[in-house]
Design a protein around this motif. Structure first.
Motif, short mmCIF file in Angstrom:
data_model
loop_
_atom_site.label_atom_id
_atom_site.label_comp_id
_atom_site.label_asym_id
_atom_site.label_seq_id
_atom_site.Cartn_x
_atom_site.Cartn_y
_atom_site.Cartn_z
N UNK A 5 0.86 -1.19 0.00
CA UNK A 5 0.00 0.00 0.00
C UNK A 5 0.89 1.23 0.00
N UNK A 6 0.62 2.16 -0.92
CA UNK A 6 1.49 3.32 -1.12
C UNK A 6 0.87 4.60 -0.56
N UNK A 7 1.73 5.42 0.02
CA UNK A 7 1.30 6.71 0.56
C UNK A 7 2.27 7.79 0.08
N UNK A 8 1.72 8.91 -0.40
CA UNK A 8 2.54 10.04 -0.81
C UNK A 8 2.52 11.09 0.30
N UNK A 9 3.71 11.46 0.78
CA UNK A 9 3.84 12.50 1.81
C UNK A 9 4.17 13.82 1.13
N UNK A 10 3.35 14.84 1.39
CA UNK A 10 3.57 16.16 0.79
C UNK A 10 3.79 17.16 1.93
N UNK A 11 5.03 17.64 2.06
CA UNK A 11 5.37 18.58 3.14
C UNK A 11 6.64 19.32 2.74
N UNK A 12 6.65 20.62 2.93
CA UNK A 12 7.84 21.39 2.53
C UNK A 12 8.98 21.26 3.54
N UNK A 13 8.74 20.69 4.71
CA UNK A 13 9.79 20.54 5.72
C UNK A 13 10.34 19.11 5.68
N UNK A 14 11.65 19.02 5.38
CA UNK A 14 12.30 17.73 5.19
C UNK A 14 12.20 16.84 6.42
N UNK A 15 12.41 17.44 7.61
CA UNK A 15 12.40 16.62 8.83
C UNK A 15 11.03 15.98 9.08
N UNK A 16 9.97 16.69 8.71
CA UNK A 16 8.64 16.10 8.87
C UNK A 16 8.44 14.94 7.89
N UNK A 17 8.90 15.12 6.66
CA UNK A 17 8.77 14.03 5.67
C UNK A 17 9.53 12.80 6.16
#
Length: 454
Positions: A5-17
């Motif tokens: 199962x695939x999830x795309x993470x969209x966040x401008x902060x690298x540490x959160x990703x």
């Protein structure tokens, strides 16, 4: 096999990703990353992610704008919004647009995992419902025809559906014998019980016996646990034995005994188990010829052919081909998620006039191959001119050859074209034209076809 199962993470902060990636990968998810809304939308155009985890506040496109675009373009994608702020207004707005859920970064990560599992369950349910709906649509379509012979056959199905008479389906490979068997089961009084389909050609004698009758633990080398056979599994329902002409004499004797006594014994056991199933068999062989050759038992033949139905080949159902083309195109549009605008005129002409030695299975394979190779939204069959598919005028002159030589020439040309159409993939070609892989290997060696496969 565990579901991926695939999830795309969209966040401008690298540490959160990275935090989300570690958390979700530890739970077995496949993770993709995007550092902006624009990058996320670009990724979505080329790769399917059923769940998107999207930050609300980002430079450029905001999370709300990304949500709007995804829900507009991708019906089967769920979006969970993530933010460092707990603004009720933003949450309400996101949910109105179609967000599945809302997670605040300072909260317990378990809350996020719970939301993801909920979204996953919903998507799986939607997928299941779509499969059921597709199956029903498929049945409605494939169980209708403009061809007189096929119409008569379909009407006969309705007449015999409620009986428990054994049925023998005849027809070339790829004409849809299993589809007809499934229809018989679906309109019968056994429709709420199992429909079990077996292709007898796929198994050696020993494996087929185990597959049909089951076995006890330790009954032979490798029998590490008890196995329920297909006859037992089909109890109360319908069993469909495809390529019945391929079973060995040894299995024929045991099968005949089952039909006479309605009892089976698992391999390695002498305990008799009662079974009750409707039998539907199918073959593309001439069983009368097989009886004369000593390959098939006459008494078994008369037990399985209470009712005989012959399915016409696709070349005799020209009036159905256009509908089938459109049906497969619609199915593959959903499967491949490609925006197909049209089918090239020459390609359509070819498909409408081609003789389809592999029948419906071959047509389906051709459409699938065009979808895989399609890049510009137009389905086309490169290098194949429609004129070659037109029927030859029966009054045109042709040289009369020795029959065996003519057949050999036809087989050689047919196999070369079939292999070429399937990218010289022997396994796939064998499946499409209705031979076993071993049989195709033997034909390749017999006609020295490897030089044409390079």
């Amino acid at each position: 096999m565990k579901e991926v199962f695939k999830i795309l993470i969209v966040d401008d902060e690298k540490e959160h990703r990275e935090t989300y990636r570690m958390l979700l990968e530890s739970r077995g998810f496949i993770i993709g990353e995007a550092k902006s809304g624009d990058e996320a939308l670009n990724i979505m155009e080329s790769e399917y992610y059923p769940i998107v985890l999207c930050d609300v506040i980002m430079p450029g496109l905001s999370g709300i704008e990304v949500l709007k675009k995804i829900k507009s373009d991708y019906e089967s994608v769920e979006v969970i919004m993530v933010t460092g702020y707990g603004g009720v207004e933003t949450a309400v707005e996101a949910m109105k647009i179609g967000a599945f859920g809302y997670f605040i970064k300072s909260h317990n990560p378990e809350e996020l995992l719970i939301e993801i599992e909920k979204a996953k369950k919903l998507l799986n349910l939607q997928k299941k419902n779509n499969m059921i709906s597709t199956k029903k649509n498929k049945e409605r379509y494939l169980y209708q025809s403009k061809n007189p012979k096929m119409k008569e056959l379909l009407n006969t199905l309705e007449d015999i559906g409620q009986s428990s008479a054994n049925v023998l389906l005849l027809g070339e490979s790829g004409v849809g014998k299993e589809i007809i068997a499934q229809r018989l089961h679906d309109i019968s009084k056994r429709s709420n019980m199992p429909f079990i389909a077996i292709n007898c050609q796929y198994y050696s004698t020993n494996l087929l016996e185990s597959e049909l009758f089951g076995h006890e633990k330790g009954s032979f080398t490798g029998a590490n646990e008890k196995r329920i056979g297909r006859f037992e599994e089909a109890n109360g329902g319908t069993i469909f034995l495809d390529e019945i002409g391929e079973i060995s004499q040894e299995i024929q004797v045991k099968f005949l005994r089952v039909l006479e006594n309605r009892k089976i014994e698992r391999m390695g056991s002498n305990k008799q188990i009662e079974v009750d199933f409707r039998l539907i068999c199918a073959t593309n062989k001439n069983l009368l010829h097989e009886i004369q050759s000593g390959n098939f038992r006459e008494d078994l033949f008369y037990r399985i052919n209470t009712i005989i139905l012959e399915i016409p080949p696709l070349r005799e159902r020209k009036e159905d081909i256009l509908d089938m083309i459109n049906f497969f195109i619609d199915n593959y549009k959903m499967e491949f998620k490609k925006d197909i605008t049209k089918i090239e005129n020459e390609t359509l002409e070819y498909l409408l006039n081609y003789s389809y030695p592999g029948n419906i299975r071959e047509l389906k394979n051709i459409i699938e191959r065009m979808f895989v190779l399609c890049k510009d939204g137009v389905l086309k069959m490169e290098g194949m001119e429609s004129s070659t598919a037109k029927n030859f005028d029966s009054h045109k002159h042709f040289d009369i050859l020795d029959f065996n030589l003519a057949r050999a020439n036809f087989e050689k040309e047919y196999l070369i074209n079939a292999l070429k159409l399937n990218d010289n993939n022997i396994t796939k070609t064998a499946e499409v034209i209705g031979l076993s892989r071993r049989q195709l290997f033997n034909k390749i060696n017999e006609y020295n076809l490897r030089e044409f496969m390079s």
